[in-house]
Each structure stands twice: as C-alpha cells, then as structure tokens.
Design a protein around this motif. Structure first.
Motif, PDB file in Angstrom:
ATOM      1  N   ILE A  22       0.755  -1.247  -0.104  1.00 50.32           N
ATOM      2  CA  ILE A  22      -0.028   0.039  -0.077  1.00 50.32           C
ATOM      3  C   ILE A  22       0.852   1.231  -0.219  1.00 50.32           C
ATOM      4  O   ILE A  22       0.674   2.213  -0.955  1.00 50.32           O
ATOM      5  N   LYS A  23       1.738   1.178   0.846  1.00 48.45           N
ATOM      6  CA  LYS A  23       3.022   2.534   0.934  1.00 48.45           C
ATOM      7  C   LYS A  23       3.468   2.583  -0.536  1.00 48.45           C
ATOM      8  O   LYS A  23       3.761   3.810  -0.728  1.00 48.45           O
ATOM      9  N   GLN A  24       3.813   1.488  -0.999  1.00 46.06           N
ATOM     10  CA  GLN A  24       4.581   1.762  -2.381  1.00 46.06           C
ATOM     11  C   GLN A  24       3.697   2.406  -3.330  1.00 46.06           C
ATOM     12  O   GLN A  24       3.974   3.236  -4.161  1.00 46.06           O
ATOM     13  N   ALA A  25       2.377   1.927  -3.542  1.00 44.73           N
ATOM     14  CA  ALA A  25       1.467   2.347  -4.289  1.00 44.73           C
ATOM     15  C   ALA A  25       1.010   3.931  -4.009  1.00 44.73           C
ATOM     16  O   ALA A  25       1.017   4.678  -4.829  1.00 44.73           O
ATOM     17  N   MET A  26       1.127   4.377  -2.608  1.00 40.17           N
ATOM     18  CA  MET A  26       0.748   5.773  -2.231  1.00 40.17           C
ATOM     19  C   MET A  26       2.104   6.590  -2.912  1.00 40.17           C
ATOM     20  O   MET A  26       1.920   7.265  -3.438  1.00 40.17           O
ATOM     21  N   ILE A  27       3.337   6.026  -2.778  1.00 36.19           N
ATOM     22  CA  ILE A  27       4.465   6.625  -3.077  1.00 36.19           C
ATOM     23  C   ILE A  27       4.415   6.871  -4.715  1.00 36.19           C
ATOM     24  O   ILE A  27       4.792   8.087  -5.315  1.00 36.19           O
ATOM     25  N   HIS A  28       3.983   5.842  -5.554  1.00 33.89           N
ATOM     26  CA  HIS A  28       4.062   6.003  -6.813  1.00 33.89           C
ATOM     27  C   HIS A  28       3.027   6.783  -7.427  1.00 33.89           C
ATOM     28  O   HIS A  28       2.956   7.296  -8.523  1.00 33.89           O
ATOM     29  N   SER A  29       1.876   7.088  -6.814  1.00 34.52           N
ATOM     30  CA  SER A  29       0.774   7.992  -7.240  1.00 34.52           C
ATOM     31  C   SER A  29       0.845   9.312  -6.466  1.00 34.52           C
ATOM     32  O   SER A  29      -0.024  10.198  -6.884  1.00 34.52           O
ATOM     33  N   ALA A  30       1.563   9.522  -5.672  1.00 31.45           N
ATOM     34  CA  ALA A  30       1.614  10.738  -4.964  1.00 31.45           C
ATOM     35  C   ALA A  30       2.520  12.037  -5.849  1.00 31.45           C
ATOM     36  O   ALA A  30       3.426  11.457  -6.399  1.00 31.45           O
ATOM     37  N   ARG A  31       2.277  13.223  -5.774  1.00 31.85           N
ATOM     38  CA  ARG A  31       2.868  14.262  -6.171  1.00 31.85           C
ATOM     39  C   ARG A  31       4.018  14.675  -5.242  1.00 31.85           C
ATOM     40  O   ARG A  31       4.838  15.272  -5.588  1.00 31.85           O
ATOM     41  N   GLU A  32       3.502  14.463  -3.920  1.00 33.20           N
ATOM     42  CA  GLU A  32       4.637  14.846  -2.783  1.00 33.20           C
ATOM     43  C   GLU A  32       4.480  13.770  -1.724  1.00 33.20           C
ATOM     44  O   GLU A  32       3.243  13.315  -1.419  1.00 33.20           O
ATOM     45  N   VAL A  33       5.849  13.243  -1.514  1.00 34.58           N
ATOM     46  CA  VAL A  33       5.796  12.301  -0.224  1.00 34.58           C
ATOM     47  C   VAL A  33       6.262  12.754   1.078  1.00 34.58           C
ATOM     48  O   VAL A  33       7.130  13.662   0.964  1.00 34.58           O
ATOM     49  N   ILE A  34       5.442  12.989   2.160  1.00 33.13           N
ATOM     50  CA  ILE A  34       5.667  13.624   3.382  1.00 33.13           C
ATOM     51  C   ILE A  34       5.801  12.281   4.346  1.00 33.13           C
ATOM     52  O   ILE A  34       4.764  11.693   4.600  1.00 33.13           O
ATOM     53  N   LEU A  35       7.071  12.215   5.164  1.00 34.15           N
ATOM     54  CA  LEU A  35       7.085  11.333   5.814  1.00 34.15           C
ATOM     55  C   LEU A  35       6.878  11.827   7.586  1.00 34.15           C
ATOM     56  O   LEU A  35       7.632  12.739   7.675  1.00 34.15           O
ATOM     57  N   LEU A  36       6.313  11.124   8.239  1.00 35.45           N
ATOM     58  CA  LEU A  36       6.459  11.549   9.596  1.00 35.45           C
ATOM     59  C   LEU A  36       6.882  10.484  10.499  1.00 35.45           C
ATOM     60  O   LEU A  36       6.705   9.354  10.365  1.00 35.45           O
ATOM     61  N   ALA A  37       8.142  10.937  11.066  1.00 35.57           N
ATOM     62  CA  ALA A  37       8.940  10.124  11.968  1.00 35.57           C
ATOM     63  C   ALA A  37       9.563  10.749  13.071  1.00 35.57           C
ATOM     64  O   ALA A  37      10.394  11.742  12.668  1.00 35.57           O
ATOM     65  N   GLN A  49      12.012  -3.536   2.583  1.00 38.77           N
ATOM     66  CA  GLN A  49      12.411  -2.106   2.109  1.00 38.77           C
ATOM     67  C   GLN A  49      11.069  -1.541   1.309  1.00 38.77           C
ATOM     68  O   GLN A  49      10.487  -2.274   0.678  1.00 38.77           O
ATOM     69  N   VAL A  50      10.882  -0.328   1.687  1.00 40.29           N
ATOM     70  CA  VAL A  50       9.330   0.265   1.052  1.00 40.29           C
ATOM     71  C   VAL A  50       9.925   1.123  -0.013  1.00 40.29           C
ATOM     72  O   VAL A  50       9.615   1.042  -1.321  1.00 40.29           O
ATOM     73  N   ALA A  51      11.126   1.753   0.102  1.00 46.96           N
ATOM     74  CA  ALA A  51      11.749   2.719  -1.002  1.00 46.96           C
ATOM     75  C   ALA A  51      12.714   3.203  -0.564  1.00 46.96           C
ATOM     76  O   ALA A  51      13.268   3.309   0.626  1.00 46.96           O
ATOM     77  N   SER A  52      13.727   3.791  -1.413  1.00 42.22           N
ATOM     78  CA  SER A  52      14.862   4.628  -1.239  1.00 42.22           C
ATOM     79  C   SER A  52      14.389   6.103  -0.321  1.00 42.22           C
ATOM     80  O   SER A  52      13.221   6.603  -0.530  1.00 42.22           O
ATOM     81  N   PRO A  53      15.351   6.682   0.257  1.00 40.23           N
ATOM     82  CA  PRO A  53      14.985   7.709   1.068  1.00 40.23           C
ATOM     83  C   PRO A  53      14.772   8.963  -0.038  1.00 40.23           C
ATOM     84  O   PRO A  53      14.298  10.076   0.718  1.00 40.23           O
ATOM     85  N   THR A  54      15.262   8.744  -0.922  1.00 33.96           N
ATOM     86  CA  THR A  54      15.213   9.669  -2.087  1.00 33.96           C
ATOM     87  C   THR A  54      13.667  10.055  -2.675  1.00 33.96           C
ATOM     88  O   THR A  54      13.598  11.063  -3.147  1.00 33.96           O
ATOM     89  N   VAL A  55      12.903   9.349  -2.325  1.00 34.14           N
ATOM     90  CA  VAL A  55      11.440   9.405  -2.511  1.00 34.14           C
ATOM     91  C   VAL A  55      10.572  10.653  -1.991  1.00 34.14           C
ATOM     92  O   VAL A  55       9.708  11.249  -2.047  1.00 34.14           O
ATOM     93  N   ILE A  56      11.365  10.753  -0.689  1.00 33.46           N
ATOM     94  CA  ILE A  56      10.934  11.696   0.386  1.00 33.46           C
ATOM     95  C   ILE A  56      11.035  13.307   0.073  1.00 33.46           C
ATOM     96  O   ILE A  56      12.175  13.691  -0.422  1.00 33.46           O
TER      97      ILE A  56
END
Length: 85
Positions: A22-37, A49-56
């Motif tokens: 689900i998270k990978q699908a969200m990343i691929h369809s998003a215009r902007e990825v905001i991570l809360l951590a 692994q979900v994705a590279s940090p460069t997607v943020i």
C-alpha cells in the motif's frame, strides 16, 4: 506516511508486507511524499524495504534527530520540518 525503519543505506522499511504494498502504491501515485517519523526510527532497518529515502520530499520529525542526519537528508533534497516536542 510513516514506516518502522529509516536508514540512508536500506531506505524506508516496514514490517508488514500488506502495508508495504500500500505504501509503495501511495508513493508511486503521490505528487509529494511527506514522511512523519521521530528520531527513534532513524538508523533502523525493518524487514521489508519500502523505498529509497530519495522519494521523500518533506520529513516532519522532532528536534532530537542529530544534526549530522539532518544534513545528510538535506543533501538528498529533503525538506526537514522540526516539530516541538
């Protein structure tokens, strides 16, 4: 979005395969990825692994995140927003 582990080498990671998909699908369809951590997630690698940090695009975190990690993330083009604890 949130994950259970973040490292510069392994990237964003999580423990649940269903949520990873689900998270990978969200990343691929998003215009902007905001991570809360908060700072405790950094330097941790989870199982999948979900994705590279460069997607943020933006990271919202607390001010306990070490300055050296903030600098490394900024070099990747990630905007860091510090929330007061």
């Amino acid at each position: 979005m949130t994950v259970t582990g973040i490292s510069l080498d392994f990237g964003l990671s999580h423990t649940n395969i269903s949520e990873v998909t689900i998270k990978q699908a969200m990343i691929h369809s998003a215009r902007e990825v905001i991570l809360l951590a908060d700072h405790t997630f950094f330097g941790q690698d989870s199982v999948i692994q979900v994705a590279s940090p460069t997607v943020i695009h933006k990271l919202i975190t607390d001010d306990a995140l070490p300055a050296s990690v903030r600098l490394d993330l900024t070099k990747l083009g990630i905007e860091i927003i510090l929330a007061n604890a």
